[in-house]
Design an enzyme around this catalytic site. Structure first.
Site, PDB file in Angstrom:
ATOM      1  N   ASN A  31      -2.540 -24.711  23.714  1.00 11.01           N
ATOM      2  CA  ASN A  31      -3.869 -25.300  23.859  1.00 11.01           C
ATOM      3  C   ASN A  31      -4.659 -25.119  22.571  1.00 11.01           C
ATOM      4  OD1 ASN A  31      -4.117 -22.498  24.450  1.00 11.01           O
ATOM      5  ND2 ASN A  31      -5.905 -22.807  25.742  1.00 11.01           N
ATOM      6  N   CYS A  61      -2.773 -20.959  16.227  1.00  9.69           N
ATOM      7  CA  CYS A  61      -2.972 -21.014  14.778  1.00  9.69           C
ATOM      8  C   CYS A  61      -3.701 -22.299  14.399  1.00  9.69           C
ATOM      9  CB  CYS A  61      -1.619 -20.951  14.064  1.00  9.69           C
ATOM     10  SG  CYS A  61      -0.425 -22.178  14.638  1.00  9.69           S
ATOM     11  N   ASP A  84      -2.308 -28.420  26.612  1.00 12.46           N
ATOM     12  CA  ASP A  84      -3.618 -29.010  26.872  1.00 12.46           C
ATOM     13  C   ASP A  84      -4.021 -29.958  25.744  1.00 12.46           C
ATOM     14  OD1 ASP A  84      -6.142 -29.217  28.312  1.00 12.46           O
ATOM     15  OD2 ASP A  84      -7.036 -28.005  26.725  1.00 12.46           O
ATOM     16  N   HIS A 139      -6.987 -31.808  27.359  1.00 11.72           N
ATOM     17  CA  HIS A 139      -7.792 -31.145  26.321  1.00 11.72           C
ATOM     18  C   HIS A 139      -9.111 -30.629  26.912  1.00 11.72           C
ATOM     19  CE1 HIS A 139      -8.610 -31.050  21.719  1.00 11.72           C
ATOM     20  NE2 HIS A 139      -9.211 -30.035  22.332  1.00 11.72           N
ATOM     21  N   ARG A 158      -3.596 -27.087  18.886  1.00  8.69           N
ATOM     22  CA  ARG A 158      -3.575 -28.435  18.315  1.00  8.69           C
ATOM     23  C   ARG A 158      -2.249 -29.101  18.661  1.00  8.69           C
ATOM     24  NH1 ARG A 158      -8.159 -27.785  18.176  1.00  8.69           N
ATOM     25  NH2 ARG A 158      -9.635 -27.781  16.422  1.00  8.69           N
ATOM     26  N   GLU A 175      -4.840 -38.240  20.776  1.00  3.46           N
ATOM     27  CA  GLU A 175      -5.640 -38.108  21.998  1.00  3.46           C
ATOM     28  C   GLU A 175      -6.660 -39.235  22.083  1.00  3.46           C
ATOM     29  OE1 GLU A 175      -5.299 -33.222  22.184  1.00  3.46           O
ATOM     30  OE2 GLU A 175      -7.217 -34.159  21.672  1.00  3.46           O
TER      31      GLU A 175
END
Length: 320
Positions: free
Chosen positions: A237, A210, A263, A287, A239, A268
């Protein structure tokens, strides 16, 4: 026309070409500029008309410091690093790449699930450490192996990526439940739409696909984890901010959540104090769901197409 790429390394560490942008003007590419507000950002944009960014923020301050700036192109789908509202006030279109990696992200989500269920990486490291050579048995497994077939997966967010994941899961004999703010008609062929609490209660695997909104921020939290099955597997994977990481780490420690495979992280690069780094049974990758060479080549070409369309007076994929 001058074009400046502020942080090109993630998109192109050297294995693809900048030529789609090079042919459009005088191109300057910086590997990295800044992940937070910095005077260096405006300095590097300078008198360029077009700024291209991935994660380097372009704020009101930067825009005001760059009076020649006429357009901003984002090397990604997400554009929260740009002050889009202020750019609109200044009549600066912000253009993104909305669809480039649906299948990549879906593939990676399934890879995260299979790593949690099959523990391929763990046992590969064990064999290379000599444990199979020393084994008195012809085989061994050090962590439980989980059969995917016959299980139920819940997908939160059922747009293009969620539906792509559902198609793969269906081929693996997994029942799919979906929760979405908009129950798209095509989704009914792939899943059963259910209320969120039902998805939490019935799913063996939960996938997060989502968008990050005030409603979904921290949707995986202690209260919602309590509604889940014991031994649930959570895959994210999408947010990082969709998860309250302290709550997930605690649930992993208790065993309420069998595995988490993510991920993304709330900040980050991941912070050294992030509790998921120290939680058991937590698979973390940096990521990279989006980062196949094929996907990055599409990003490059679509970004160039956005820039060309702007130069032709017909900007496309404008988000502001």
């Amino acid at each position: 026309m001058k074009i400046v790429v502020l942080d090109g390394y993630a998109e192109n560490p050297g294995d693809i070409s900048w030529s789609p942008l090079e042919v459009l003007g005088e191109l300057t590419v910086y590997d990295r500029t800044a992940l937070t507000e910095s005077p260096l950002i405006a300095e590097r944009i300078g008198d360029a008309e077009i700024a291209v960014t991935n994660k380097t923020p372009i704020t009101r301050t930067v825009i005001d410091a760059c009076p020649n700036l006429r357009a901003i192109a984002v090397l990604a789908t997400g554009y929260n690093v740009v002050d889009t509202a202020y750019a609109r006030e200044k009549n600066i279109p912000v253009m993104n790449v909305p669809v480039y990696g649906t299948d990549n992200v879906a593939q990676y989500a399934i890879a995260l699930l299979l790593e949690a269920c099959s523990q391929v990486g763990h046992h590969d490291r064990s064999v290379h450490a000599g444990e199979w050579t020393r084994s008195i048995d012809f085989c061994y497994w050090q962590k439980p192996l989980i059969e995917v077939s016959g299980k139920t997966a819940g997908i939160i967010g059922f747009g293009r990526i969620g539906q792509a994941v559902a198609r793969i899961l269906s081929a693996m004999n997994v029942r799919v439940l979906a929760y979405s703010g908009s129950e798209r008609a095509e989704g009914w062929a792939l899943a059963d739409y259910v209320p969120l609490d039902t998805l939490f209660q019935k799913s063996d695997f939960i996938f997060l696909h989502c968008p990050l909104t005030p409603e979904t921020d921290g949707i995986i939290n202690a209260a919602n984890i309590a509604k889940m099955k014991d031994g649930v597997i959570i895959v994210n994977n999408g947010r990082g901010q969709l998860i309250v990481e302290e709550d997930l780490a605690a649930a992993l420690t208790r065993g309420k959540v069998a595995y988490a495979a993510v991920d993304v992280a709330s900040s980050e690069p991941i912070a050294a104090e992030n509790p998921l780094l120290y939680a058991p049974n937590c698979i973390i990758t940096p990521h990279i769901s989006w980062a196949t060479k094929e996907a990055r080549e599409r990003i490059m070409q679509m970004t160039a197409d956005n820039v060309r369309a702007f130069m032709d007076g017909k900007p496309t994929n404008v988000v502001n």
